[in-house]
Design a protein around this motif. Structure first.
Motif, short mmCIF file in Angstrom:
data_model
loop_
_atom_site.label_atom_id
_atom_site.label_comp_id
_atom_site.label_asym_id
_atom_site.label_seq_id
_atom_site.Cartn_x
_atom_site.Cartn_y
_atom_site.Cartn_z
N ALA A 166 0.83 -1.20 0.00
CA ALA A 166 0.00 0.00 0.00
C ALA A 166 0.88 1.26 0.00
CB ALA A 166 -0.90 0.00 1.23
N HIS A 167 0.29 2.33 -0.51
CA HIS A 167 0.99 3.62 -0.54
C HIS A 167 1.28 4.08 0.88
CE1 HIS A 167 1.87 7.80 -1.44
NE2 HIS A 167 0.90 8.16 -0.61
N LYS A 168 2.53 4.41 1.14
CA LYS A 168 2.90 4.97 2.45
C LYS A 168 2.71 6.47 2.34
CE LYS A 168 7.14 4.14 3.92
NZ LYS A 168 8.35 3.80 4.70
N PRO A 169 1.87 7.08 3.20
CA PRO A 169 1.62 8.52 3.10
C PRO A 169 2.89 9.34 3.29
CG PRO A 169 0.23 7.52 4.82
CD PRO A 169 1.16 6.46 4.31
N VAL A 170 2.94 10.45 2.59
CA VAL A 170 4.03 11.42 2.74
C VAL A 170 3.54 12.52 3.67
CG1 VAL A 170 5.48 13.12 1.57
CG2 VAL A 170 4.99 10.91 0.47
N VAL A 171 4.28 12.73 4.76
CA VAL A 171 3.96 13.78 5.73
C VAL A 171 5.02 14.87 5.61
CG1 VAL A 171 3.70 14.35 8.17
CG2 VAL A 171 2.85 12.14 7.31
N ALA A 172 4.56 16.09 5.38
CA ALA A 172 5.46 17.24 5.29
C ALA A 172 5.27 18.12 6.52
CB ALA A 172 5.20 18.04 4.03
N PHE A 173 6.37 18.41 7.19
CA PHE A 173 6.38 19.29 8.35
C PHE A 173 6.90 20.64 7.86
CE2 PHE A 173 7.02 14.97 9.88
CZ PHE A 173 5.99 14.86 10.80
N VAL A 174 6.11 21.70 8.05
CA VAL A 174 6.43 22.99 7.45
C VAL A 174 6.44 24.10 8.48
CG1 VAL A 174 5.61 24.70 5.76
CG2 VAL A 174 5.44 22.27 5.23
N CYS A 175 7.47 24.94 8.42
CA CYS A 175 7.50 26.20 9.16
C CYS A 175 8.27 27.22 8.33
CB CYS A 175 8.07 26.03 10.57
SG CYS A 175 9.78 25.54 10.66
N VAL A 176 8.45 28.40 8.83
CA VAL A 176 8.98 29.49 8.01
C VAL A 176 10.38 29.18 7.47
CG1 VAL A 176 9.64 31.93 7.95
CG2 VAL A 176 7.56 31.23 9.13
N HIS A 177 11.34 28.92 8.36
CA HIS A 177 12.73 28.80 7.92
C HIS A 177 13.22 27.37 7.73
CE1 HIS A 177 12.90 32.90 9.81
NE2 HIS A 177 13.29 33.12 8.57
N ASN A 178 12.40 26.39 8.11
CA ASN A 178 12.81 24.99 8.01
C ASN A 178 14.18 24.79 8.67
OD1 ASN A 178 13.75 22.61 5.49
ND2 ASN A 178 12.44 22.22 7.22
N SER A 179 14.29 25.30 9.90
CA SER A 179 15.58 25.20 10.59
C SER A 179 15.49 24.60 11.98
CB SER A 179 16.23 26.58 10.70
OG SER A 179 15.45 27.42 11.53
N CYS A 180 14.29 24.47 12.54
CA CYS A 180 14.21 24.02 13.92
C CYS A 180 13.06 23.02 14.12
CB CYS A 180 14.07 25.23 14.85
SG CYS A 180 14.25 24.83 16.60
#
Length: 135
Positions: free
Chosen positions: A2-16
Protein backbone atom coordinates in the motif's frame (compact mmCIF):
# COMPACT_ATOMS: atom_id res chain seq x y z
CA UNK A 1 2.39 -2.81 -0.92
CA UNK A 2 0.00 0.00 0.00
CA UNK A 3 0.99 3.62 -0.54
CA UNK A 4 2.90 4.97 2.45
CA UNK A 5 1.62 8.52 3.10
CA UNK A 6 4.03 11.42 2.74
CA UNK A 7 3.96 13.78 5.73
CA UNK A 8 5.46 17.24 5.29
CA UNK A 9 6.38 19.29 8.35
CA UNK A 10 6.43 22.99 7.45
CA UNK A 11 7.50 26.20 9.16
CA UNK A 12 8.98 29.49 8.01
CA UNK A 13 12.73 28.80 7.92
CA UNK A 14 12.81 24.99 8.01
CA UNK A 15 15.58 25.20 10.59
CA UNK A 16 14.21 24.02 13.92
CA UNK A 17 10.72 22.61 14.69
CA UNK A 18 10.02 21.21 11.23
CA UNK A 19 13.49 19.68 11.07
CA UNK A 20 13.06 18.03 14.47
CA UNK A 21 9.63 16.74 13.42
CA UNK A 22 11.07 15.30 10.19
CA UNK A 23 13.84 13.57 12.16
CA UNK A 24 11.44 12.17 14.76
CA UNK A 25 9.05 11.04 12.03
CA UNK A 26 11.88 9.10 10.40
CA UNK A 27 13.02 7.75 13.78
CA UNK A 28 9.63 6.79 15.24
CA UNK A 29 7.27 6.25 12.32
CA UNK A 30 9.21 5.32 9.17
CA UNK A 31 7.19 2.10 8.97
CA UNK A 32 3.94 4.12 8.67
CA UNK A 33 4.79 7.34 6.80
CA UNK A 34 7.53 9.08 4.87
CA UNK A 35 8.75 12.26 6.59
CA UNK A 36 9.99 15.42 4.91
CA UNK A 37 10.15 19.09 5.84
CA UNK A 38 10.36 22.49 4.19
CA UNK A 39 9.91 26.19 4.78
CA UNK A 40 8.81 29.29 2.96
CA UNK A 41 12.41 30.52 3.33
CA UNK A 42 15.70 28.75 4.03
CA UNK A 43 18.66 29.33 6.30
CA UNK A 44 22.29 28.28 5.81
CA UNK A 45 22.14 25.62 8.53
CA UNK A 46 19.79 23.83 10.88
CA UNK A 47 19.49 25.37 14.35
CA UNK A 48 22.60 24.20 16.26
CA UNK A 49 20.68 23.75 19.54
CA UNK A 50 18.15 21.53 17.75
CA UNK A 51 21.01 19.53 16.22
CA UNK A 52 22.78 19.16 19.57
CA UNK A 53 19.69 18.15 21.55
CA UNK A 54 18.37 15.71 18.95
CA UNK A 55 21.79 14.04 18.93
CA UNK A 56 21.87 13.97 22.73
CA UNK A 57 18.30 12.70 23.20
CA UNK A 58 17.88 10.31 20.26
CA UNK A 59 21.30 9.81 18.70
CA UNK A 60 20.03 11.51 15.52
CA UNK A 61 22.52 13.66 13.60
CA UNK A 62 20.25 15.95 11.58
CA UNK A 63 23.22 17.67 9.93
CA UNK A 64 24.14 14.40 8.20
CA UNK A 65 20.68 13.68 6.77
CA UNK A 66 18.78 16.97 6.53
CA UNK A 67 19.10 20.53 5.25
CA UNK A 68 16.91 23.63 5.03
CA UNK A 69 14.75 23.55 1.89
CA UNK A 70 11.79 25.38 0.37
CA UNK A 71 8.28 24.09 -0.31
CA UNK A 72 8.97 23.57 -4.02
CA UNK A 73 11.43 20.79 -3.07
CA UNK A 74 8.68 18.67 -1.46
CA UNK A 75 7.29 15.55 -3.12
CA UNK A 76 3.48 15.30 -3.45
CA UNK A 77 2.14 15.53 0.12
CA UNK A 78 -0.63 13.51 1.76
CA UNK A 79 -0.48 15.13 5.20
CA UNK A 80 0.66 18.71 5.80
CA UNK A 81 1.68 19.64 9.34
CA UNK A 82 2.37 23.29 10.09
CA UNK A 83 4.29 24.07 13.24
CA UNK A 84 2.38 27.15 14.41
CA UNK A 85 4.40 29.94 12.86
CA UNK A 86 1.79 32.70 13.17
CA UNK A 87 2.09 33.36 9.45
CA UNK A 88 -0.18 32.39 6.60
CA UNK A 89 1.25 29.20 5.16
CA UNK A 90 0.88 28.74 1.44
CA UNK A 91 -1.72 26.25 0.33
CA UNK A 92 -0.28 22.91 -0.67
CA UNK A 93 -2.47 20.18 -2.08
CA UNK A 94 -2.93 17.50 0.58
CA UNK A 95 -5.53 15.10 1.96
CA UNK A 96 -5.12 16.18 5.58
CA UNK A 97 -3.78 19.30 7.28
CA UNK A 98 -2.99 20.01 10.93
CA UNK A 99 -1.44 22.94 12.74
CA UNK A 100 0.50 21.83 15.81
CA UNK A 101 0.77 25.33 17.31
CA UNK A 102 4.25 24.85 18.76
CA UNK A 103 6.30 27.74 20.11
CA UNK A 104 9.64 28.29 18.39
CA UNK A 105 12.36 27.45 20.94
CA UNK A 106 15.09 29.24 18.98
CA UNK A 107 17.22 31.33 21.35
CA UNK A 108 15.58 29.84 24.44
CA UNK A 109 16.87 27.52 27.17
CA UNK A 110 17.56 23.81 26.76
CA UNK A 111 14.60 23.14 29.06
CA UNK A 112 12.25 24.98 26.69
CA UNK A 113 13.79 23.17 23.72
CA UNK A 114 13.24 19.84 25.46
CA UNK A 115 9.58 20.71 26.08
CA UNK A 116 9.06 21.41 22.37
CA UNK A 117 10.92 18.24 21.39
CA UNK A 118 8.76 16.20 23.81
CA UNK A 119 5.60 17.77 22.34
CA UNK A 120 6.77 16.96 18.81
CA UNK A 121 7.53 13.37 19.83
CA UNK A 122 4.03 12.92 21.29
CA UNK A 123 2.40 14.46 18.21
CA UNK A 124 4.47 12.31 15.83
CA UNK A 125 3.47 9.19 17.78
CA UNK A 126 -0.20 10.21 17.72
CA UNK A 127 -0.01 10.90 13.97
CA UNK A 128 1.68 7.53 13.43
CA UNK A 129 -1.09 5.75 15.34
CA UNK A 130 -3.80 7.70 13.51
CA UNK A 131 -2.36 6.91 10.08
CA UNK A 132 -1.73 3.29 11.02
CA UNK A 133 -5.41 2.98 11.96
CA UNK A 134 -6.55 4.73 8.79
CA UNK A 135 -7.91 7.81 10.55
Amino acid sequence: MAHKPVVAFVCVHNSCRSQMAEALGRHLAADVFTSCSAGTETVPRINPDAVRLMKELYGIDMEKTQYSKTLDKLPPVDVLITMGCNVQCPALPCKRREDWGLEDPTGKSDAEFRQVIAAIEQKVLALRDSLRNGV
